[in-house]
Write a protein that holds these residues in place. Structure first.
Motif, mmCIF file in Angstrom:
data_model
loop_
_atom_site.group_PDB
_atom_site.id
_atom_site.type_symbol
_atom_site.label_atom_id
_atom_site.label_comp_id
_atom_site.label_asym_id
_atom_site.label_seq_id
_atom_site.Cartn_x
_atom_site.Cartn_y
_atom_site.Cartn_z
ATOM 1 N N GLY A 346 0.814 -1.212 0.000
ATOM 2 C CA GLY A 346 0.000 0.000 0.000
ATOM 3 C C GLY A 346 0.849 1.265 0.000
ATOM 4 O O GLY A 346 0.543 2.241 -0.700
ATOM 5 N N ARG A 347 1.910 1.255 0.766
ATOM 6 C CA ARG A 347 2.784 2.432 0.822
ATOM 7 C C ARG A 347 3.527 2.632 -0.493
ATOM 8 O O ARG A 347 3.759 3.768 -0.927
ATOM 9 C CB ARG A 347 3.772 2.278 1.970
ATOM 10 C CG ARG A 347 3.128 2.227 3.352
ATOM 11 C CD ARG A 347 4.157 2.320 4.450
ATOM 12 N NE ARG A 347 4.796 3.633 4.470
ATOM 13 C CZ ARG A 347 5.846 3.942 5.217
ATOM 14 N NH1 ARG A 347 6.381 3.011 6.002
ATOM 15 N NH2 ARG A 347 6.372 5.154 5.177
ATOM 16 N N LEU A 348 3.910 1.524 -1.130
ATOM 17 C CA LEU A 348 4.574 1.652 -2.429
ATOM 18 C C LEU A 348 3.637 2.242 -3.469
ATOM 19 O O LEU A 348 4.036 3.106 -4.271
ATOM 20 C CB LEU A 348 5.072 0.274 -2.893
ATOM 21 C CG LEU A 348 6.290 -0.291 -2.156
ATOM 22 C CD1 LEU A 348 6.557 -1.729 -2.583
ATOM 23 C CD2 LEU A 348 7.521 0.565 -2.406
ATOM 24 N N GLN A 349 2.377 1.789 -3.480
ATOM 25 C CA GLN A 349 1.403 2.332 -4.427
ATOM 26 C C GLN A 349 1.143 3.813 -4.172
ATOM 27 O O GLN A 349 0.866 4.584 -5.103
ATOM 28 C CB GLN A 349 0.092 1.550 -4.343
ATOM 29 C CG GLN A 349 0.202 0.129 -4.881
ATOM 30 C CD GLN A 349 -1.066 -0.671 -4.671
ATOM 31 O OE1 GLN A 349 -2.041 -0.169 -4.088
ATOM 32 N NE2 GLN A 349 -1.067 -1.905 -5.141
ATOM 33 N N ALA A 350 1.264 4.214 -2.924
ATOM 34 C CA ALA A 350 1.040 5.627 -2.574
ATOM 35 C C ALA A 350 2.269 6.483 -2.852
ATOM 36 O O ALA A 350 2.235 7.697 -2.618
ATOM 37 C CB ALA A 350 0.640 5.730 -1.109
ATOM 38 N N GLY A 351 3.375 5.872 -3.293
ATOM 39 C CA GLY A 351 4.573 6.623 -3.618
ATOM 40 C C GLY A 351 5.425 6.977 -2.428
ATOM 41 O O GLY A 351 6.154 7.979 -2.450
#
Length: 543
Positions: A346-351
């Motif tokens: 989730g954090r990766l998708q949020a940048g």
């Protein structure tokens, strides 16, 4: 009359059961684990040292093991039954350190090999010629590190012991030396006849009564000796001891009383033959009367087999408890890593990677920051994010394991994963991902039909920024499409995305496995529970 069953099928079933018992492990520190380990060791000793050898060799001499507490007079009793000193006795306690087995010369071959007590090395001690003076035992020096094994059994042959009978003087069951206590318990497990010796002063102590109750539980052939009883109180002490035996359900156990005599005061002399004559007569009868011999052997053997009906399910239950505890520990690890992995994605998708120094580098690119510097910052940020996920998972595991007694096992509690090594491993993984990404970028640049192609490092930096930057990295995707075309940019992003997912999977899986490795090394499996019960079922069917 009860007889011994020595069919090959029964021996095969016993052998299979023995292997299942030996394979059972109880490494997790659960409340019932010490008892399970003790029961397993005791059962193995009884199978290896008594039941299997007895069924294979029903004609072997009866083995009567003389056991008891410190100072009970076991060695003096054995010496007196034999008629000469074969076992060291004295006032220094504990005196019996090396067990002594005494048999008739004709029976020597039964005990010189490893038929019974295979874990004990045999020792034969030279004797003086009886005609040259008093017979004195010359005990060997304690073995050194390079000598014979410390666990030894002295085998003595004496004409005064009737053929078909062997006496074994065991160490004290309450010895201050743990090895002596363990050896005493092991020797008793090898007995056809349990000879329990206590004294007028200690007949109500807990230790001898534990052995008496164990003999009753296994329905072993048992005889008790009340030793060193003063003449003045012999009737009263004998009556009270008999009442205690009757209350414990042992009222039918043969009981002999040996008076306190000057010869036994210092443990160095031989009691008069009359003092031990009733016990000697009883033992000789057991060995030489065919019906009594058969009954003594069969009772102990069948009692041991019957005890398996309760002991094997107890071991199986302990094995099941071990596996259940291991599953709870594994579940805590899986839950922690699954949760942190989902949070990481989730954090990766949020940048979240394009933050801090990486964001500063991106904003400075290309005027004040090179493509290589941008990639360095992105790789460092990605590694920090991964390390944060692994650390958080381990903290969740530590919190869950603190509530589990099984997590106190030495291999689990003493060697938690080191944060520094995790950082090193994750750093290597993200740097490998970068190298492969750069190779993908080189592939795309190589396909371009241009005389002036973009720098592959620039292509890799823009691809990484677009993949890891979320909304803040959209401009990187547009810049990438301008340099290698829309199709090339989409193809590179897809390949880089799959590569990133693969590396993330590998990192999280490897860290999860490292956390589980100490638990896996304990080899707590579900099979022992079913195997123990199955082995018991086969044995009872064969019986």
């Amino acid at each position: 009359m009860v007889t011994l069953d020595v069919r090959p099928q029964l021996l095969e079933a016993l052998s299979a059961l023995r292997d299942r018992v030996a394979a059972a492990r109880f490494p997790l520190p659960l409340p019932g684990a010490p008892r399970a380990r003790s029961n397993r060791d005791e059962l193995l000793a009884q199978l290896d040292d008594y039941l299997v050898p007895r069924l294979k060799e029903p004609d072997a001499p009866l083995l009567a093991v003389v056991g008891g507490s410190t100072g009970a007079g076991k060695s003096t009793l054995v010496n007196s039954l034999v008629g000469r000193r074969v076992s060291e006795a004295g006032v220094l306690r504990p005196t019996t350190r090396t067990p002594v087995l005494v048999c008739h010369p004709e029976d020597h071959h039964w005990f010189s090999g490893m038929r019974v007590l295979p874990d004990l090395a045999r020792v034969w001690v030279p004797r003086q010629d009886p005609g040259a003076g008093p017979v004195v035992d010359e005990l060997p020096e304690p073995p050194g590190p390079e000598d014979e094994p410390a666990r030894v059994l002295r085998v003595e042959t004496v004409e005064t012991v009737p053929p078909g009978l062997a006496l074994l003087d065991a160490p004290d069951i309450d010895s201050l030396i743990a090895e002596n206590r363990a050896l005493a318990a092991e020797l008793i497990c090898a007995a056809d006849i349990w000879v329990m010796v206590t004294t007028a002063a200690r007949y109500a102590d807990a230790v001898p009564w534990h052995l008496l109750r164990t003999a009753k539980e296994y329905d072993a052939t048992l005889v008790t000796v009340l030793d060193r009883v003063p003449h003045q109180v012999v009737s009263e002490v004998s009556r009270q001891y008999g009442a205690l035996l009757a209350k414990a359900g042992l009222g039918d156990v043969p009981r002999f009383t040996v008076p306190e005599l000057p010869e036994s005061a210092w443990g160095g002399g031989l009691l008069p033959a009359t003092a031990v004559a009733p016990l000697r007569t009883w033992l000789v009868h057991q060995a030489q009367d065919p019906a009594a011999r058969q009954y003594a052997m069969a009772r102990t053997a069948h009692g041991l087999i019957d005890s398996l009906k309760s002991r094997m399910p107890e071991l199986a239950g302990a094995a099941a408890a071990q596996h259940s505890a291991a599953l709870r520990l594994i579940s805590a690890v899986d839950s922690a890593y699954d949760g942190e992995y989902a949070r990481l994605r989730g954090r990766l998708q949020a940048g979240a990677v394009l933050a801090g120094d990486a964001l500063k580098r991106w904003r400075a690119y290309p005027l004040d920051c090179t493509a290589g510097e941008l990639l360095d910052a992105l790789v460092e940020s990605l590694g920090a994010l991964l390390l944060c996920a692994v650390t958080a998972a381990d903290e969740r595991i530590d919190d869950a394991w603190r509530r589990e007694p099984a997590a106190a096992a030495p291999g689990l509690a003493d060697h938690p994963p080191a944060a520094e090594s995790a950082e090193h491993r994750i750093g290597l993984a993200v740097r490998r991902w970068r190298r492969e990404l750069e190779e993908y970028a080189e592939d795309e640049v190589r396909e371009l039909d241009r005389s002036v192609a973009p720098d592959p490092e620039v292509v890799a930096a823009l691809a990484a920024t677009g993949l890891l930057g979320g909304r803040r990295g959209r401009a990187a995707g547009e810049g990438l499409a301008e340099r290698i075309g829309a199709h090339g940019a989409l193809r590179l992003r897809d390949r880089a995305g799959r590569l990133l997912a693969d590396y993330l999977d590998r990192v999280m899986h490897a860290e999860r496995e490292r956390r589980l490795a100490p638990l896996d090394a304990l080899e707590v499996h579900p099979e022992p529970q079913a195997e123990l019960i199955a082995a018991l079922s086969v044995l009872l069917k064969e019986r």
